[in-house]
Design an enzyme around this catalytic site. Sequence first.
Site, PDB file in Angstrom:
ATOM      1  CG  HIS A 251      -1.588  -1.217   1.573  1.00  0.00           C
ATOM      2  ND1 HIS A 251      -2.721  -1.637   0.916  1.00  0.00           N
ATOM      3  CD2 HIS A 251      -1.335  -2.184   2.505  1.00  0.00           C
ATOM      4  CE1 HIS A 251      -3.141  -2.768   1.434  1.00  0.00           C
ATOM      5  NE2 HIS A 251      -2.318  -3.127   2.391  1.00  0.00           N
TER       6      HIS A 251
HETATM    7  C1  BDR Z   1      -2.430   0.386   5.792  1.00  0.00           C
HETATM    8  O1  BDR Z   1      -2.441  -0.235   7.089  1.00  0.00           O
HETATM    9  C2  BDR Z   1      -1.153  -0.602   7.456  1.00  0.00           C
HETATM   10  O2  BDR Z   1      -1.141  -1.893   7.996  1.00  0.00           O
HETATM   11  C3  BDR Z   1      -0.295  -0.473   6.255  1.00  0.00           C
HETATM   12  O3  BDR Z   1       1.017  -0.064   6.609  1.00  0.00           O
HETATM   13  C4  BDR Z   1      -0.991   0.538   5.404  1.00  0.00           C
HETATM   14  O4  BDR Z   1      -0.552   1.839   5.683  1.00  0.00           O
HETATM   15  C5  BDR Z   1      -3.264  -0.454   4.860  1.00  0.00           C
HETATM   16  O5  BDR Z   1      -4.557  -0.559   5.339  1.00  0.00           O
END
Ligand code: BDR
Length: 324
Positions: A251
């Site tokens: 992400h």
């Molecule tokens: C987001 O949540 C975190 O676990 C990840 O780093 C990312 O920023 C995705 O939902």
Amino acid sequence: MKKKIILDVDTGSDDAIAVMLAGLSEELDLIGVSTVNGNRNIDITTTNTLRLVDYLDLDIPVYRGCHLPMVVSLTPNRRKNVPYIGPDNKEEDVHGDYLPLPETTRKEEKEHAVFWLARTLTETTEKITLVFVGPLTNLAMALRIAPSIVENIEEIVIMGGGYAINNVTAGAEFNFWIDPEAAKIVADCGAPMRIVPLDATHDAYISWEDSEEMLAENSKASKFCGLLMQQRITGYNLFQPLPIHNTAPIHDALAVAALIDPEVLQDLHEVNMDVCVSHGIADGWSLFDFEKRNRARKPNCTVALRSDRERFVRLLKENLRKSK
Ligand code: BDR
Ligand code: CA
């Protein structure tokens, strides 16, 4: 001219990839990294960030930020797991506690991240771009201290929220769910904003082949990224398999990539985004008003529902190759 940016992270495996990309890109001038409670507690996310910048020999100051969300933990039964300690089944854990990197003597800056953000964004003579890829606590607090900083923000790029895809509850994405009030304050702050939700990040998945390619590179950053990718793919296969087997999203790196090449984000919509702070089953839900039903709320962001995976993966590989 390089784009001046501040990156806020809760490192975190995909945050680590985002830091590497931002720190190594020749297009970006990363003036500092702030840390926040999120994927793990603030001690761990700060230590991980320091380990990473030291490992890559990046000359970037690290500022420790908020250790708790704004108010979410005050209401009994609203959250059980803040600070978050990871999933019960450790095999599903895509982050782990500490990044598998050497311990470091690198120290965080003395100033708190919130004060640093407020001061830097007040004193700056040129506008600064913010990339926030964890819960939005630090920025919301800075906005409460110094609301006029909005005028000096070029743009805020946020990894958070989800339209058709969510990952903590049926309606909420992790970063918004950890601190919904902060997400709402930032959504309504009035600065130009691009939202990179789960819909876009899942579209920019990386494959096992990508990870092997990166592990075979002669670069510290590529190798470490390959390792983190494999950790993420293994976890996703178990707890949240993507439609294509042996793939996973990274992400936070997509949000940074969007600053280097905006075309990595696709299917863009100018909409109003609101964040649900209801305390109920929709707590932390990001609500995108595509039909413009709520006339009182004007568009406040551009949201990307898709991404160009090939372009993103190419950009990531090219940039991480630049480390020694
Ligand atoms: C987001 O949540 C975190 O676990 C990840 O780093 C990312 O920023 C995705 O939902
Ligand atoms: Ca994150």
